[in-house]
Design an enzyme around this catalytic site. Structure first.
Site, PDB file in Angstrom:
ATOM      1  N   ASP A 182       1.156 -31.261 -44.126  1.00 57.69           N
ATOM      2  CA  ASP A 182       1.509 -32.669 -44.404  1.00 57.69           C
ATOM      3  C   ASP A 182       0.346 -33.718 -44.994  1.00 57.69           C
ATOM      4  O   ASP A 182       0.480 -34.709 -45.241  1.00 57.69           O
ATOM      5  CB  ASP A 182       2.029 -33.275 -43.017  1.00 57.69           C
ATOM      6  CG  ASP A 182       1.342 -33.362 -42.157  1.00 57.69           C
ATOM      7  OD1 ASP A 182      -0.002 -32.764 -42.057  1.00 57.69           O
ATOM      8  OD2 ASP A 182       1.708 -33.927 -40.978  1.00 57.69           O
ATOM      9  N   SER A 183      -0.839 -33.109 -45.249  1.00 63.16           N
ATOM     10  CA  SER A 183      -2.053 -33.760 -45.949  1.00 63.16           C
ATOM     11  C   SER A 183      -1.333 -34.120 -47.324  1.00 63.16           C
ATOM     12  O   SER A 183      -1.998 -35.142 -47.836  1.00 63.16           O
ATOM     13  CB  SER A 183      -3.136 -32.985 -46.001  1.00 63.16           C
ATOM     14  OG  SER A 183      -2.791 -31.774 -46.611  1.00 63.16           O
TER      15      SER A 183
ATOM     16  N   ASP B  48       4.087 -27.348 -42.818  1.00 62.31           N
ATOM     17  CA  ASP B  48       3.766 -28.184 -41.417  1.00 62.31           C
ATOM     18  C   ASP B  48       4.862 -29.023 -41.060  1.00 62.31           C
ATOM     19  O   ASP B  48       5.951 -29.173 -41.676  1.00 62.31           O
ATOM     20  CB  ASP B  48       2.807 -29.390 -42.029  1.00 62.31           C
ATOM     21  CG  ASP B  48       1.401 -29.252 -41.523  1.00 62.31           C
ATOM     22  OD1 ASP B  48       1.130 -28.591 -40.381  1.00 62.31           O
ATOM     23  OD2 ASP B  48       0.662 -29.737 -41.928  1.00 62.31           O
TER      24      ASP B  48
ATOM     25  N   GLU C 129       1.311 -30.036 -34.349  1.00 63.68           N
ATOM     26  CA  GLU C 129       0.152 -30.717 -33.640  1.00 63.68           C
ATOM     27  C   GLU C 129       0.374 -30.684 -32.410  1.00 63.68           C
ATOM     28  O   GLU C 129       1.524 -31.497 -31.775  1.00 63.68           O
ATOM     29  CB  GLU C 129      -0.217 -31.712 -34.675  1.00 63.68           C
ATOM     30  CG  GLU C 129      -0.712 -31.701 -35.929  1.00 63.68           C
ATOM     31  CD  GLU C 129      -1.026 -33.013 -36.774  1.00 63.68           C
ATOM     32  OE1 GLU C 129      -1.150 -33.900 -35.975  1.00 63.68           O
ATOM     33  OE2 GLU C 129      -1.181 -32.862 -37.933  1.00 63.68           O
TER      34      GLU C 129
ATOM     35  N   LYS D 260       3.710 -25.177 -38.622  1.00 61.93           N
ATOM     36  CA  LYS D 260       2.500 -25.546 -37.876  1.00 61.93           C
ATOM     37  C   LYS D 260       2.806 -26.976 -37.082  1.00 61.93           C
ATOM     38  O   LYS D 260       3.627 -27.772 -37.866  1.00 61.93           O
ATOM     39  CB  LYS D 260       1.425 -25.591 -39.003  1.00 61.93           C
ATOM     40  CG  LYS D 260       0.117 -26.169 -37.923  1.00 61.93           C
ATOM     41  CD  LYS D 260      -1.263 -26.007 -38.984  1.00 61.93           C
ATOM     42  CE  LYS D 260      -1.072 -27.163 -39.950  1.00 61.93           C
ATOM     43  NZ  LYS D 260      -1.487 -28.670 -39.521  1.00 61.93           N
TER      44      LYS D 260
ATOM     45  N   GLU E 186      -9.217 -28.497 -35.973  1.00 65.14           N
ATOM     46  CA  GLU E 186      -9.920 -29.366 -36.948  1.00 65.14           C
ATOM     47  C   GLU E 186     -10.796 -30.214 -36.217  1.00 65.14           C
ATOM     48  O   GLU E 186     -10.623 -30.874 -35.314  1.00 65.14           O
ATOM     49  CB  GLU E 186      -8.554 -30.097 -37.558  1.00 65.14           C
ATOM     50  CG  GLU E 186      -9.225 -31.143 -38.577  1.00 65.14           C
ATOM     51  CD  GLU E 186      -8.134 -31.892 -39.232  1.00 65.14           C
ATOM     52  OE1 GLU E 186      -6.897 -31.502 -39.206  1.00 65.14           O
ATOM     53  OE2 GLU E 186      -8.297 -32.737 -40.116  1.00 65.14           O
TER      54      GLU E 186
HETATM   55  O1  KIV Z   1      -1.968 -31.168 -43.399  1.00 62.11           O
HETATM   56  C1  KIV Z   1      -3.154 -30.127 -43.512  1.00 62.11           C
HETATM   57  O2  KIV Z   1      -3.350 -30.214 -44.763  1.00 62.11           O
HETATM   58  C2  KIV Z   1      -3.676 -29.584 -42.435  1.00 62.11           C
HETATM   59  C3  KIV Z   1      -5.147 -29.003 -42.782  1.00 62.11           C
HETATM   60  C4  KIV Z   1      -6.067 -30.011 -43.056  1.00 62.11           C
HETATM   61  C5  KIV Z   1      -5.424 -28.185 -41.638  1.00 62.11           C
HETATM   62  O3  KIV Z   1      -3.120 -29.515 -41.404  1.00 62.11           O
END
Ligand code: KIV
Length: 265
Positions: A46-47, A85, A116, A114, A183
């Site tokens: 989600d970056s 994500d 958090e 993924k 992270e």
């Molecule tokens: O969203 C993302 O790119 C991430 C990485 C920085 C691990 O979670």
């Protein structure tokens, strides 16, 4: 036909000590090149809210956007395992989490999702993994909690915080998670978590002793405005993006990245 990287492959890599090379990926052109240059795991992070949309945080990313970008990546991937994500507020309850995890698999072909969080998401992680969907946890600096964390800074610096992180990691594994991203935590804490867990630990700003490494692809190609201590520009000495990607994979595999200068104490 290339042999697809699976969860079993990642577990075997942890046990043999072969490092897992992971990068973020958001579109078919990059994903194809990353897949061909030996990146083991592609993370549709989600970056993308920050590097594609230009936002300050990841908080505005939607399920529709994650599905769209994950589909673009997974459709060209022959070898790499694709992690997608779960965006902000897409897993506020276990049932909502399951519904959204199913969408990332059925509508976008993600191999793993993924999330958090630690103990507080254990019910959601159990429900998703019992449904047959592999989960990657994410601890340490959790960008979706940036408001609570008060900024992008190194986590688990005190003994109490490190202990809490370890309990969260154990809880994720016990709930069925198959991998964990750590992270921005001190290298020593990351090494302890790696030793505690049977599942692979993939670090970003977490030292060289993790079972694998991940970077945001735009950061490692020098496209991002900021330079981060934990990242490195792999393009600067190379003639092409393909060579930079190969160099990253080699550096992760031979433990030359990250060095102490990319890590936190
Ligand atoms: O969203 C993302 O790119 C991430 C990485 C920085 C691990 O979670």
């Amino acid at each position: 036909m290339m042999q697809k990287v699976t969860i079993a492959t990642l577990k075997q890599m942890k046990s043999t000590g072969e490092k897992i090379a992971c990068l973020t990926s958001y579109d078919a052109s990059f994903a194809k090149l990353q897949d061909e240059t030996g990146v083991d795991v592609l993370l549709v992070g989600d970056s993308l809210g920050m590097v594609l949309h230009g936002d300050e945080t990841t908080l505005n990313v939607t399920m529709e956007e994650m599905i769209y970008h994950t589909r673009l990546v997974s459709k060209v991937c022959q070898r790499a395992l694709v992690i997608s994500d779960m965006p902000y507020k897409s897993y506020t309850s276990a049932t909502q989490a399951l519904e959204n995890a199913r969408r990332l698999v059925s509508e976008a072909n993600a191999d793993m999702v993924k999330m958090e969080g630690g103990v507080e998401i254990s019910e959601a992680v159990s429900l998703i993994t019992q449904d047959g969907i592999p989960v990657c946890g994410h601890l340490g600096l959790m960008p979706q909690s940036i408001q609570e964390l008060g900024g992008y800074r190194v986590q688990a610096k005190t003994e109490a915080e490190a202990e809490k992180l370890k309990q969260d990691a154990i809880s994720l594994q016990a709930s069925g998670a198959d991998s964990l991203v750590l992270e921005c935590v001190p290298a020593k804490v990351a090494a302890e978590v790696r030793d505690l867990l049977d599942i692979p630990v993939i670090g970003i700003g977490a030292g060289v002793d993790c079972d694998g490494q991940v970077l945001v692809v735009y950061d490692m190609l020098g496209l991002s405005e900021k330079e981060f201590k934990f990242s490195k520009n792999f393009l600067i000495d190379k003639g092409s993006i393909a060579d930079a990607l190969k160099d990253y994979v080699a550096a992760v595999k031979n433990n030359s990245f990250p060095s102490a200068s990319h890590s936190y104490e």
